[in-house]
Design an enzyme around this catalytic site. Structure first.
Site, short mmCIF file in Angstrom:
data_model
loop_
_atom_site.label_atom_id
_atom_site.label_comp_id
_atom_site.label_asym_id
_atom_site.label_seq_id
_atom_site.Cartn_x
_atom_site.Cartn_y
_atom_site.Cartn_z
N ASP A 142 -16.79 -0.98 -8.90
CA ASP A 142 -16.17 0.23 -8.25
C ASP A 142 -17.09 1.13 -7.71
O ASP A 142 -18.12 1.13 -8.61
CB ASP A 142 -15.36 1.11 -9.32
N HIS A 164 -7.48 2.01 -9.55
CA HIS A 164 -8.62 1.48 -9.13
C HIS A 164 -8.88 0.06 -9.36
O HIS A 164 -9.36 -0.66 -8.80
CB HIS A 164 -9.71 2.47 -10.06
C1 U2F Z 1 -5.43 8.14 -7.41
O1 U2F Z 1 -4.15 7.79 -6.74
P1 U2F Z 1 -2.81 7.22 -7.50
O2 U2F Z 1 -3.02 6.31 -8.47
O3 U2F Z 1 -1.94 8.45 -8.00
O4 U2F Z 1 -2.06 6.97 -6.31
P2 U2F Z 1 -2.30 5.83 -5.21
O5 U2F Z 1 -3.67 5.64 -4.42
O6 U2F Z 1 -1.29 6.27 -4.18
O7 U2F Z 1 -1.56 4.57 -5.92
C2 U2F Z 1 -0.62 4.44 -6.62
C3 U2F Z 1 -0.09 3.10 -6.59
O8 U2F Z 1 0.82 2.75 -7.52
C4 U2F Z 1 2.14 2.29 -6.94
C5 U2F Z 1 1.90 2.55 -5.36
C6 U2F Z 1 0.37 2.38 -5.01
O9 U2F Z 1 -0.05 1.08 -4.97
O10 U2F Z 1 2.59 1.62 -4.80
N1 U2F Z 1 3.30 2.91 -7.44
C7 U2F Z 1 4.52 2.16 -7.50
O11 U2F Z 1 4.53 0.98 -7.31
N2 U2F Z 1 5.52 2.78 -8.22
C8 U2F Z 1 5.68 3.95 -8.52
O12 U2F Z 1 6.68 4.40 -9.04
C9 U2F Z 1 4.47 4.86 -8.32
C10 U2F Z 1 3.08 4.25 -7.83
C11 U2F Z 1 -6.15 9.28 -7.09
F1 U2F Z 1 -5.12 10.30 -7.83
C12 U2F Z 1 -6.13 9.56 -5.33
O13 U2F Z 1 -6.47 10.54 -5.13
C13 U2F Z 1 -6.77 8.16 -4.85
O14 U2F Z 1 -6.68 8.43 -3.37
C14 U2F Z 1 -6.35 6.92 -5.53
C15 U2F Z 1 -7.10 5.94 -5.20
O15 U2F Z 1 -8.57 6.03 -5.35
O16 U2F Z 1 -6.36 6.82 -7.05
#
Ligand code: U2F
Length: 450
Positions: free
Chosen positions: A115, A19
């Protein structure tokens, strides 16, 4: 604070999941555009450390100033408890934080950006007579589901946790969401309990939306016009300004490759590798991780897996040794660069919103295994609406299902063509006359203009 001219923008981040960094990307854009404004960025010390502490000073405009709000108790248990505890007292924490900087000087504040989860900022902005711009970390459909929570609860008279057997019923009474099934709804909208801190916060978030001068997000209009149009007709002014991967230079640490993933990818054939990651907060249960590994092994598909160290023990015995010549794991990967590498042919994902956007931007089709929150809706869009991926059957990895999905993605060119077409729309959206560029200009009128 000698001058009384309002030239401060107060920014408040939700300090969990992915976020704060995308919010920082939004703010950086305006901070560069309006160097005479000061952007005060409030979050917890841990979250601020992840945004400001690990990036090179060149990435951070001088007029963005981080401020820490109280982190609360320190937690050693399940991360969910920490999030819930923070939510319980976040109104007070943020208000105290802002007060400690602006107490007696709130005439300096010209705008709030927060946010969208921080619904109470609508009241703070109202009291000062200044605009509130909210940042939604997901996509328009999940936003619409939260905005329509009351309508959904009234239209589907079920008690919490009583959807069994009705998961596939369509949500056709909400325009723009007719493709969504009841079982896709984010937890806490209809099922999963209405009383948890998270569910109550999201309900209030939905109710506060029309009070935002604008709600921006990491998306682009062409991806979901019907939902955006309908929200607009309900006074929710959405101005998507993404994809951020194109509109902002991302924080440098996200691109670091300490484990050598890209060097490994350089040795693989084009469009041959499966990239696997379940984001920052989700992990399928151990038996599914094992089934996924077995499916990868049996399929012979080369893979690169973002796998935290504590999960390695959940893989089948000897799996890593047996797949050493065509498999690579690392506890953190430079995901955007991996997805854009020409060796990567499929992304096995939990459908976090940022991951979905990054996959679209890289033109890579997805195998979806959603876990919680907005991920089921995002998955429905990927598989049924945009046709750029497939969902594992019943949302559960088995060895056979993993092999079937891999085979399907690698053999059906149509998915790759469709994701390529979406990528084209995304590129256009951030071009000179594109929809995201226009939205950024409209937002700048609110945030930056005197
Ligand atoms: C929450 O989601 P997450 O933080 O689990 O997942 P994403 O929205 O997909 O974002 C993960 C980010 O971390 C980066 C990847 C994304 O930019 O490129 N990343 C990385 O660079 N290397 C890694 O090994 C692992 C990840 C929530 F759980 C979701 O349901 C929501 O949609 C999201 C947004 O609100 O937040």
């Amino acid at each position: 604070m000698a001058s009384m001219k309002p030239n401060h923008v107060v920014v408040m981040a939700f300090p969990y999941g992915t976020h704060a960094i995308p919010l920082f990307n939004v703010v950086r854009r305006f901070a560069i555009q309006a160097p005479s404004l000061t952007f005060s960025f409030f979050s917890t010390s841990k979250s601020n450390q992840s945004v400001f502490g690990t990036s090179s000073p060149n990435d951070i405009p001088r007029n963005i100033k981080p401020y820490n709000v109280d982190d609360g108790e320190s937690f050693t248990g399940h991360p969910k408890n920490e999030v819930f505890s923070f939510i319980k007292s976040m109104v007070e924490k943020f208000k105290n934080g802002v007060d400690s900087v602006y107490g007696g000087h709130d005439k300096m504040i010209k705008c709030f950006i927060s946010d969208t989860f921080l619904y109470f900022v609508s009241d703070m902005a109202d009291q000062m007579g200044v605009p509130w711009v909210s940042f939604w970390a997901g996509g328009p459909c999940s936003l619409s589901a939260h905005f329509h929570t009351d309508l959904i609860r009234l239209s589907i008279p079920l008690g919490p946790n009583e959807i069994e057997g009705r998961e596939e019923e369509p949500m056709d009474f909400v325009p723009g969401l007719s493709f969504v099934k009841i079982g896709d709804l984010p937890d806490g909208v209809l099922f999963g309990g209405w009383e948890s801190e998270l569910a109550v916060m999201l309900h209030k978030t939905g109710l506060a939306l029309p009070r935002a001068a604008a709600t921006t997000m990491n998306s682009f209009a062409e991806l979901d016009l019907p939902t955006l149009e309908y929200l607009k007709s309900e006074s929710v002014k959405c101005l998507p300004m993404g994809p951020f991967t194109l509109t902002s230079q991302n924080l440098s640490h996200a691109h670091d490759d300490p484990h050598g993933c890209l060097t490994w990818l350089d040795k693989q054939n084009p469009t041959s590798v499966a990239y696997i990651s379940f984001g920052t907060m989700s992990t399928p249960p151990p038996h599914e991780l094992a089934a996924l590994a077995e499916g990868l092994e049996e399929s012979g598909v080369p893979f690169i897996w973002s796998l935290k160290d504590h999960l390695v023990s959940q893989l089948p015995n000897g799996f890593l040794e047996r797949t050493r010549n065509r498999g690579f794991t690392a506890p953190w990967t430079p995901q955007e660069r991996i997805l854009k590498h020409n060796a990567v042919g499929v992304f096995v994902t939990h459908c976090g919103w940022n991951s979905v956007m990054e996959s679209i931007m890289a033109g890579v089709p997805m195998i979806c295994r959603p876990c919680f929150g907005d991920q089921r809706i995002n998955c429905r869009l990927v598989s049924d609406v945009w046709g750029i991926g497939t969902r594992v059957k019943d949302g559960v990895f088995t060895k056979d299902e993993t092999m079937k999905c891999l085979d399907m993605i690698f053999s059906e060119e149509k998915l790759r063509e469709k994701v390529g077409a979406l990528r084209g729309f995304a590129k256009h959206a951030v071009g000179p006359n594109g929809s995201s560029t226009k939205n950024v200009n409209t937002l700048a009128e609110i945030v930056c203009k005197d």
